[in-house]
Each structure stands twice: as C-alpha cells, then as structure tokens.
Design a protein around this motif. Structure first.
Motif, mmCIF file in Angstrom:
data_model
loop_
_atom_site.group_PDB
_atom_site.id
_atom_site.type_symbol
_atom_site.label_atom_id
_atom_site.label_comp_id
_atom_site.label_asym_id
_atom_site.label_seq_id
_atom_site.Cartn_x
_atom_site.Cartn_y
_atom_site.Cartn_z
ATOM 1 N N ALA A 71 41.824 35.644 45.101
ATOM 2 C CA ALA A 71 41.890 35.621 46.357
ATOM 3 C C ALA A 71 40.521 34.721 46.461
ATOM 4 N N VAL B 283 37.942 32.134 49.237
ATOM 5 C CA VAL B 283 37.731 32.513 50.573
ATOM 6 C C VAL B 283 36.333 31.545 50.848
ATOM 7 N N MET C 210 35.968 32.727 59.492
ATOM 8 C CA MET C 210 37.203 32.804 57.624
ATOM 9 C C MET C 210 37.285 31.737 58.397
ATOM 10 N N LYS D 280 41.398 29.889 53.785
ATOM 11 C CA LYS D 280 41.453 31.576 52.394
ATOM 12 C C LYS D 280 42.795 30.787 51.418
ATOM 13 N N ASP E 216 44.648 33.371 49.563
ATOM 14 C CA ASP E 216 45.325 35.022 49.061
ATOM 15 C C ASP E 216 46.540 35.160 48.136
ATOM 16 N N ALA F 87 42.228 38.821 51.106
ATOM 17 C CA ALA F 87 40.654 37.439 51.782
ATOM 18 C C ALA F 87 39.987 37.680 52.929
ATOM 19 N N GLU F 88 40.829 39.193 52.957
ATOM 20 C CA GLU F 88 39.681 39.767 54.556
ATOM 21 C C GLU F 88 39.051 40.427 54.040
ATOM 22 N N LYS G 161 35.973 39.383 52.170
ATOM 23 C CA LYS G 161 35.082 38.764 54.063
ATOM 24 C C LYS G 161 34.582 39.987 54.007
#
Length: 96
Positions: free
Chosen positions: A8, A10, A21, A24, A26, A47-48, A51
């Motif tokens: 990923a 970001v 965000m 991104k 991912d 990605a989350e 973050k």
C-alpha cells in the motif's frame, strides 16, 4: 522481513484533530483477504492501517525543512513514512 512486495501507498494530511486521506493505492488489501489483521491490531485494509499508524506516531515537522521519517518493522511487514512541513505525509508498506 520475508518479502519486499509493495502492499500500500498512502498520502495523508496530518491535522490536529486527526487526518485526511488524500490518495491511496491498496494492492495488499485487494489481493489478500484480511492480510493486515495482524498488523497494528488491523482488521482493516492496508491503507487504513498505514493511516492509523501515522496518526498514532506522526513524524516530526521541522521548521522550514522537510519533516522527519519513521520506520516500523515487523517480520512480515515494513512501514516507512515521512511528512513535509505542511503536514502532508506519504507512507508505504511492503511485505507479505
């Protein structure tokens, strides 16, 4: 780290009350089912997860210079992220 595949990437704007965000990619979340579940208490897409890690331990912002970098390494993954002076942070995660 057992593998060097990009999972990923970001781009996040770090702010006082969280983050936004901006962009991104991912690949890991698309190709793996629950691949980030063991990463930083995951259960989310890569990605989350990246973050969330950036929010919990943001890189330092240096006055008038490019901000600091952070490296978080685990056996299956490596997370690298850094920020500029305006709070824009770019992070990548590689590994299994």
């Amino acid at each position: 780290m057992a593998d060097n595949k990009l999972r990923a990437c970001v781009i996040v704007r770090l702010e006082a009350l969280g983050s936004t965000m901006l962009s991104k990619y991912d690949h890991g979340g698309e190709s793996d089912s629950g691949g980030s579940s063991s990463l930083y208490g995951g259960g989310k897409d890569f990605a989350e997860t990246v973050k969330s890690a950036m929010e919990k331990d943001p890189p330092s912002h240096l006055s008038g210079k490019f901000g600091g970098f952070k490296v978080v390494q685990a056996d299956p993954h490596q997370l690298i992220y850094g920020a500029d002076v305006s709070g824009v942070c770019i992070g990548i995660i590689t590994g299994l």
